[in-house]
Enzyme design. Structure first.
Site, PDB file in Angstrom:
ATOM      1  N   ASP A   5      37.732  54.221  19.429  1.00  0.00           N
ATOM      2  CA  ASP A   5      39.015  53.622  19.027  1.00  0.00           C
ATOM      3  C   ASP A   5      39.855  53.213  20.241  1.00  0.00           C
ATOM      4  O   ASP A   5      41.037  53.551  20.337  1.00  0.00           O
ATOM      5  CB  ASP A   5      39.823  54.612  18.186  1.00  0.00           C
ATOM      6  N   GLU A 176      41.169  49.111   8.151  1.00  0.00           N
ATOM      7  CA  GLU A 176      41.860  50.070   9.010  1.00  0.00           C
ATOM      8  C   GLU A 176      41.898  49.492  10.419  1.00  0.00           C
ATOM      9  O   GLU A 176      41.566  48.323  10.635  1.00  0.00           O
ATOM     10  CB  GLU A 176      41.156  51.432   9.008  1.00  0.00           C
TER      11      GLU A 176
END
Length: 419
Positions: A5, A176
């Protein structure tokens, strides 16, 4: 260390990465899940050297968080004025929602941060993505599922102004990994998007308003290996870069590693689809490790995971007579490189490899005589002189030589220019 991420930010012309951190599952019960206990910060200190600034927040240091949750998911960091604001999701002790979002402040992009005692009221979800507009107004995008939300932040950057609103105009299915940015007056909202028949992709949408509605424009990156992907986009030294993650080092989708490749805009503002590579974005210089196995071109050789007691990574192997591997954009600086070091292994007794500029017949700048190191997994470091002064940004080619018919001359892990 396994990292995922990655949020990339440029502060004062320096590139920082704010990722999450995967660890090996701590128990049988945790084995199918992501185990993410804390956050680290990284910065690019040289052309290819990444500095770990250490742990900046542990799961059990979250003032409002549930202890030992192993759920410190994707963060973000943004600068407003002279203050850096670090946003992160965590499981709340009060059980009010799956994840709440907290914030910390610092005068330094690498911390230490002072963490707010409570999460941001009115915000429920994961994956904070921040946009600071030209007028100084900031927006927080967040959420995971069919719906994504955006909220305008107050000037203190710790509270929202009004109620969050749903981001309209996005395609259906799970989303997301919000990452917004502005380019040529257009707002780009980029996100991880799960197609039922494909899995995680990275998509994007555009708008003339940071609050939307947005128009979906397509994919920036296709699915990789049927697992998660989470990204960021940054302009650094005049080029756009897509940061993302994959797990080819661990071979396990719960232990991911950051990656990056260059990204381009078309004249109409749409984004060319990015193909993931191992070459990455680094431009190694004096003192940096040149990971020659992350090649631009290869012929008469292969790459594989390095064996023996070397750190995890790749090597050039199965090198045939006149096999070659090209690695672009090596910065020789002002010509101060006096030697080149190479990490190699060899199971035979006759051969060499050369370092040349630009092509296999280009200027010879170094030559390494190969000798038996004890086997193909027994590694040595050899250092030889640079034959003449080389300056500026150069493409290098390593050429392997031995008897014709040889197909295993040497295994090569890396090179380093030294002054």
């Amino acid at each position: 260390m396994y990292t995922a991420d990655p949020t990339a930010r440029v502060f004062d012309d320096k590139l920082y990465i704010y990722p999450s951190h995967d660890i090996v599952p701590v128990s049988e019960e945790n084995a199918p899940k992501f185990c993410m206990p804390d956050y680290h910060i990284f910065s690019l200190e040289n052309g290819a050297t990444w500095k770990d600034h250490g742990k900046i927040l542990d799961q059990n240091e979250v003032p409002w968080g549930k202890k030992n949750s192993l759920g410190m998911w994707a963060p973000d960091c943004i600068k407003k004025g002279d203050t850096y604001y670090y946003y992160y999701p965590a499981q709340p002790e009060d059980g009010s929602f799956f994840r709440r979002i907290g914030v910390g402040t610092s005068k330094n992009p690498a911390g230490p941060f002072k963490w707010e005692k409570n999460y941001i009221a009115g915000v429920k979800g994961i994956d904070p993505g921040l946009l600071l507009d030209d007028d100084g107004k900031a927006y927080l995008y967040y959420g995971g599922g069919d719906d994504i939300y955006v909220a305008k932040l107050k000037d203190n950057m710790k509270e929202i102004e009004g109620e969050p609103i749903k981001v309209e105009g996005l395609p259906s299915s799970y989303k997301e990994g919000s990452f917004p940015f502005k380019y040529n007056g257009t707002y780009y909202y980029t996100f991880a998007h799960v197609f039922p028949e494909e899995g995680y992709t990275i998509g994007y949408a555009t708008s003339k308003n940071p609050l939307g509605p947005f128009t979906y424009r397509g994919k920036i990156m296709d699915n990789i290996g049927n697992g998660t992907n989470h990204h960021s986009i940054v302009q650094y030294k005049g080029k756009w870069i897509l940061f993302y993650h994959w797990w080819e080092i661990s071979g396990y989708s719960r232990l991911r590693s950051m990656r990056a490749d260059y990204m381009e805009f078309k004249k109409d503002g749409t984004i060319k689809k990015v193909k993931p590579t191992l070459r990455g974005i680094t431009k190694p210089t004096i003192g940096d490790t040149i990971q020659i196995d992350r090649y631009n071109e290869i012929k008469g050789a292969k790459t594989a995971f390095v064996d023996g007691n070397e750190p995890k990574g790749w090597m050039v192997c199965d090198t045939k007579m006149m096999g070659q591997v090209k690695f672009n954009d090596v910065d020789f600086g002002n010509g101060q490189a006096k030697t080149i070091a190479a990490r190699f292994a060899c199971g035979q007794r006759k051969g060499s490899f050369e370092v040349r500029l630009d092509n296999p017949k280009g200027k010879l700048i170094a030559e390494f005589p190969v000798h038996f190191t004890g086997g193909w997994n027994t590694w040595e470091t050899m250092e030889v002189d640079v034959k003449e002064k080389v300056t500026g940004m150069q493409n290098i080619v390593v050429v392997f030589k031995s008897m014709w018919g040889a197909d295993k001359i040497a295994n090569l892990n890396w090179l380093i220019l030294k002054d």
